[in-house]
Write a protein that holds these residues in place. Structure first.
Motif, PDB file in Angstrom:
ATOM      1  N   SER A  59       0.844  -1.191   0.000  1.00 10.63           N
ATOM      2  CA  SER A  59       0.000   0.000   0.000  1.00 10.63           C
ATOM      3  C   SER A  59       0.880   1.242   0.000  1.00 10.63           C
ATOM      4  O   SER A  59       2.028   1.208   0.459  1.00 10.63           O
ATOM      5  CB  SER A  59      -0.943   0.022   1.208  1.00 10.63           C
ATOM      6  OG  SER A  59      -0.221   0.038   2.430  1.00 10.63           O
ATOM      7  N   ILE A  60       0.351   2.336  -0.550  1.00 15.92           N
ATOM      8  CA  ILE A  60       1.094   3.587  -0.625  1.00 15.92           C
ATOM      9  C   ILE A  60       0.171   4.757  -0.329  1.00 15.92           C
ATOM     10  O   ILE A  60      -1.057   4.648  -0.418  1.00 15.92           O
ATOM     11  CB  ILE A  60       1.744   3.808  -2.013  1.00 15.92           C
ATOM     12  CG1 ILE A  60       0.664   3.982  -3.090  1.00 15.92           C
ATOM     13  CG2 ILE A  60       2.691   2.676  -2.363  1.00 15.92           C
ATOM     14  CD1 ILE A  60       1.228   4.368  -4.458  1.00 15.92           C
ATOM     15  N   ALA A  61       0.782   5.874   0.036  1.00 16.04           N
ATOM     16  CA  ALA A  61       0.070   7.143   0.157  1.00 16.04           C
ATOM     17  C   ALA A  61       0.965   8.216  -0.438  1.00 16.04           C
ATOM     18  O   ALA A  61       2.124   8.364  -0.021  1.00 16.04           O
ATOM     19  CB  ALA A  61      -0.257   7.463   1.604  1.00 16.04           C
ATOM     20  N   CYS A  62       0.470   8.933  -1.424  1.00 13.91           N
ATOM     21  CA  CYS A  62       1.193  10.044  -2.048  1.00 13.91           C
ATOM     22  C   CYS A  62       0.562  11.340  -1.531  1.00 13.91           C
ATOM     23  O   CYS A  62      -0.640  11.558  -1.712  1.00 13.91           O
ATOM     24  CB  CYS A  62       1.076   9.963  -3.564  1.00 13.91           C
ATOM     25  SG  CYS A  62       1.791   8.463  -4.277  1.00 13.91           S
ATOM     26  N   VAL A  63       1.370  12.186  -0.911  1.00  9.03           N
ATOM     27  CA  VAL A  63       0.846  13.362  -0.215  1.00  9.03           C
ATOM     28  C   VAL A  63       1.488  14.619  -0.777  1.00  9.03           C
ATOM     29  O   VAL A  63       2.718  14.734  -0.824  1.00  9.03           O
ATOM     30  CB  VAL A  63       1.119  13.273   1.301  1.00  9.03           C
ATOM     31  CG1 VAL A  63       0.344  14.374   2.041  1.00  9.03           C
ATOM     32  CG2 VAL A  63       0.744  11.909   1.851  1.00  9.03           C
ATOM     33  N   ALA A  64       0.680  15.565  -1.196  1.00  5.39           N
ATOM     34  CA  ALA A  64       1.181  16.812  -1.779  1.00  5.39           C
ATOM     35  C   ALA A  64       1.543  17.811  -0.693  1.00  5.39           C
ATOM     36  O   ALA A  64       0.804  17.990   0.284  1.00  5.39           O
ATOM     37  CB  ALA A  64       0.134  17.421  -2.708  1.00  5.39           C
ATOM     38  N   GLY A  92       0.497  15.588  -7.943  1.00  3.99           N
ATOM     39  CA  GLY A  92       1.570  16.480  -8.359  1.00  3.99           C
ATOM     40  C   GLY A  92       2.942  16.141  -7.812  1.00  3.99           C
ATOM     41  O   GLY A  92       3.831  17.007  -7.801  1.00  3.99           O
ATOM     42  N   LEU A  93       3.159  14.898  -7.378  1.00  2.75           N
ATOM     43  CA  LEU A  93       4.501  14.501  -6.950  1.00  2.75           C
ATOM     44  C   LEU A  93       5.370  14.222  -8.167  1.00  2.75           C
ATOM     45  O   LEU A  93       4.899  13.696  -9.175  1.00  2.75           O
ATOM     46  CB  LEU A  93       4.444  13.256  -6.061  1.00  2.75           C
ATOM     47  CG  LEU A  93       3.628  13.348  -4.776  1.00  2.75           C
ATOM     48  CD1 LEU A  93       3.876  12.125  -3.903  1.00  2.75           C
ATOM     49  CD2 LEU A  93       3.939  14.627  -4.006  1.00  2.75           C
ATOM     50  N   GLY A 105       7.660  17.871  -4.467  1.00  2.00           N
ATOM     51  CA  GLY A 105       6.217  18.053  -4.429  1.00  2.00           C
ATOM     52  C   GLY A 105       5.546  17.521  -3.185  1.00  2.00           C
ATOM     53  O   GLY A 105       4.371  17.797  -2.955  1.00  2.00           O
ATOM     54  N   GLY A 106       6.261  16.751  -2.353  1.00  2.00           N
ATOM     55  CA  GLY A 106       5.636  16.204  -1.151  1.00  2.00           C
ATOM     56  C   GLY A 106       6.384  15.004  -0.634  1.00  2.00           C
ATOM     57  O   GLY A 106       7.607  14.996  -0.560  1.00  2.00           O
ATOM     58  N   CYS A 107       5.642  13.957  -0.272  1.00  2.00           N
ATOM     59  CA  CYS A 107       6.282  12.744   0.238  1.00  2.00           C
ATOM     60  C   CYS A 107       5.469  11.524  -0.155  1.00  2.00           C
ATOM     61  O   CYS A 107       4.300  11.618  -0.543  1.00  2.00           O
ATOM     62  CB  CYS A 107       6.457  12.803   1.754  1.00  2.00           C
ATOM     63  SG  CYS A 107       4.919  12.716   2.707  1.00  2.00           S
ATOM     64  N   VAL A 108       6.131  10.369  -0.055  1.00  2.00           N
ATOM     65  CA  VAL A 108       5.509   9.079  -0.369  1.00  2.00           C
ATOM     66  C   VAL A 108       5.668   8.159   0.831  1.00  2.00           C
ATOM     67  O   VAL A 108       6.769   8.016   1.375  1.00  2.00           O
ATOM     68  CB  VAL A 108       6.165   8.428  -1.601  1.00  2.00           C
ATOM     69  CG1 VAL A 108       5.617   7.025  -1.818  1.00  2.00           C
ATOM     70  CG2 VAL A 108       5.941   9.271  -2.844  1.00  2.00           C
ATOM     71  N   ALA A 128      -4.202  13.913  -0.850  1.00  2.11           N
ATOM     72  CA  ALA A 128      -3.427  12.680  -0.794  1.00  2.11           C
ATOM     73  C   ALA A 128      -4.154  11.596  -1.579  1.00  2.11           C
ATOM     74  O   ALA A 128      -5.389  11.512  -1.560  1.00  2.11           O
ATOM     75  CB  ALA A 128      -3.218  12.226   0.649  1.00  2.11           C
ATOM     76  N   TYR A 129      -3.377  10.782  -2.269  1.00  8.75           N
ATOM     77  CA  TYR A 129      -3.937   9.652  -3.021  1.00  8.75           C
ATOM     78  C   TYR A 129      -3.357   8.370  -2.431  1.00  8.75           C
ATOM     79  O   TYR A 129      -2.145   8.204  -2.371  1.00  8.75           O
ATOM     80  CB  TYR A 129      -3.587   9.747  -4.510  1.00  8.75           C
ATOM     81  CG  TYR A 129      -4.490   8.902  -5.401  1.00  8.75           C
ATOM     82  CD1 TYR A 129      -4.501   7.512  -5.316  1.00  8.75           C
ATOM     83  CD2 TYR A 129      -5.334   9.505  -6.320  1.00  8.75           C
ATOM     84  CE1 TYR A 129      -5.342   6.755  -6.116  1.00  8.75           C
ATOM     85  CE2 TYR A 129      -6.182   8.747  -7.125  1.00  8.75           C
ATOM     86  CZ  TYR A 129      -6.181   7.382  -7.018  1.00  8.75           C
ATOM     87  OH  TYR A 129      -7.023   6.610  -7.804  1.00  8.75           O
ATOM     88  N   GLY A 130      -4.233   7.483  -1.964  1.00 11.76           N
ATOM     89  CA  GLY A 130      -3.795   6.218  -1.392  1.00 11.76           C
ATOM     90  C   GLY A 130      -4.177   5.046  -2.276  1.00 11.76           C
ATOM     91  O   GLY A 130      -5.164   5.102  -3.013  1.00 11.76           O
ATOM     92  N   MET A 131      -3.384   3.975  -2.199  1.00  9.97           N
ATOM     93  CA  MET A 131      -3.680   2.791  -3.006  1.00  9.97           C
ATOM     94  C   MET A 131      -3.237   1.537  -2.276  1.00  9.97           C
ATOM     95  O   MET A 131      -2.189   1.516  -1.626  1.00  9.97           O
ATOM     96  CB  MET A 131      -2.970   2.856  -4.358  1.00  9.97           C
ATOM     97  CG  MET A 131      -3.381   1.725  -5.314  1.00  9.97           C
ATOM     98  SD  MET A 131      -2.283   1.579  -6.743  1.00  9.97           S
ATOM     99  CE  MET A 131      -0.924   0.646  -6.031  1.00  9.97           C
TER     100      MET A 131
END
Length: 317
Positions: free
Chosen positions: A149-154, A291-292, A204-207, A231-234
C-alpha cells in the motif's frame, strides 16, 4: 435481435465472415446481450474489417457506450487502423464526450493525431503529457506486486508526515538489513510489521509505502496526512486489484477507485487525461494525481526512514 449474439465468443470478432453470418441471421447491430454494444465489442476484440462491417449496419456509428463512442475507444486503445475504419464509416471525431475529450482531442496526446481544429486547452495538460514520459521512466525500477500500500501526499514532507501520524521513527540500527517487499514470513519488524511503513521526501511532497500490508492508505492515515492538502492512497489488493482513494483536507472525496485503469464518464477533464497517460501504471498515476515528481524509484525501493504507527484502529479511530 439481441439474442442473435448470445453465445458468440470474443474470438468470433476476429472473423468478418462469422460476424456477417450473425448479422445476416438477424443479430441486432445496435444492441448486444452483454454490457458492450456490438460495435464496441468489435473495437475491443475484432479487426478493422469487422468494425467496418458492423459500423455499416448500425443506426448511429457515434452511439455512446459508457459515455464514449467506438471511435473514442479506438483512439484510447491506440488502434489506428480501427479508428480509420470508423472515420471512413462517418464517425464524428469532434463529438463532445468524456468531460471535453472528444476522439480528436484525445488523439492529440497519442501518436496518431486525427486532423481537426481541436487543441489542448491549457498549459497544465501539455505539462502533464511531458511529465508522463519522465515519471514513467523514473519509476521503471519498481516492479508491481500484490499486497503493498502507498500514500502520495502533496506539499507535506517526511518530517511533517511523521508528526501528523504521531509515528515513531525506527532507528537505523533496528531496521532489518533487507526488508523483503511483499514477504510476510519472516515478518521483518516482528510483531510490529503491520504498523511499520516507510516515508520518503520527493519533489512536491512525500511518499509513504507499506510493502506488505494495507495500512498506508487506511481512512485514518489518509485523513491525518491530507489535512490542508490532497493525498492519493492505493492498496494493491491480491483479490480485487488496485484499490485507490482520494482525500482532501481530511475528507474522503473518492473511494473504490482503480488507479491505472480506464476512465469513467463522470471523471473530470484532468482525470480522463491521467487515465490515458498512466494506463496500467498505477503507482505513477497516484504520484501524478497529487503532483509529486519523484526523480527515481527510491521512495518505493530504498526509503529514507521507517516509522511505527501508534497501535490504534486505522479504520475508525
Amino acid at each position: 435481435m439481441t439474442d442473435g449474439w448470445r453465445g458468440f465468443p470474443s474470438t468470433g470478432w476476429q472473423s468478418v465472415d462469422a460476424v456477417r453470418r450473425r448479422l445476416d441471421a438477424g443479430a441486432d447491430p445496435n444492441t448486444g446481450p452483454f454490457w458492450m454494444t456490438p460495435l464496441r465489442s468489435a473495437v475491443e476484440f475484432g479487426t478493422a474489417e469487422v468494425v467496418a462491417e458492423v459500423a455499416a449496419r448500425v443506426d448511429d456509428v457515434d452511439q455512446l457506450d459508457d459515455g464514449r463512442s467506438a471511435l473514442w475507444q479506438a483512439v484510447y486503445e491506440g488502434k489506428a487502423d480501427i479508428a480509420r475504419a470508423l472515420l471512413a464509416a462517418g464517425a464524428d471525431p469532434s463529438r463532445p464526450m468524456m468531460s471535453g475529450w472528444s476522439p480528436a482531442r484525445l488523439s492529440l496526446v497519442t501518436g496518431n493525431v486525427i486532423p481537426s481544429g481541436e487543441v489542448l486547452t491549457d498549459d497544465e495538460e501539455e505539462r502533464a503529457v511531458r511529465e508522463c514520459g519522465r515519471l514513467t521512466l523514473a519509476l521503471k525500477g519498481f516492479r508491481h506486486y500484490d499486497g503493498y500500500s502507498i500514500a502520495c501526499v502533496a506539499g507535506v514532507d517526511a518530517e511533517e508526515a511523521t508528526r501528523r501520524l504521531n509515528a515513531t521513527v525506527v532507528p537505523t540500527a533496528e531496521v532489518p538489513p533487507e526488508v523483503p517487499a511483499g514477504d510476510w514470513w519472516p515478518a521483518p519488524f516482528g510483531e510490529d510489521t503491520e504498523r511499520a511503513l516507510s516515508v520518503t521526501d520527493v519533489p512536491g511532497g512525500c511518499v509513504l509505502v507499506q510493502p506488505w500490508y494495507f495500512n498506508a492508505q487506511t481512512p485514518v492515515v489518509m485523513k491525518l496526512l491530507s489535512a490542508g492538502t490532497v493525498a492519493y492512497g492505493m492498496y494493491a489488493n491480491p483479490k480485487s486489484g488496485n484499490q485507490g482513494n482520494i482525500h482532501r483536507d481530511g475528507q474522503t472525496v473518492g473511494r473504490d477507485l482503480h488507479p491505472g485503469g480506464g476512465p469513467g464518464e463522470r471523471d473530470s477533464t484532468f482525470e480522463v487525461l491521467l487515465a490515458y497517460l498512466y494506463a496500467h501504471k498505477a503507482v505513477a498515476y497516484c504520484c501524478a494525481y497529487v503532483g509529486l515528481r519523484p526523480k527515481n524509484d527510491k521512495a518505493f525501493t530504498d526509503p529514507d526512514r521507517w516509522l511505527l504507527l501508534p497501535d490504534i484502529d486505522f479504520w475508525r479511530s
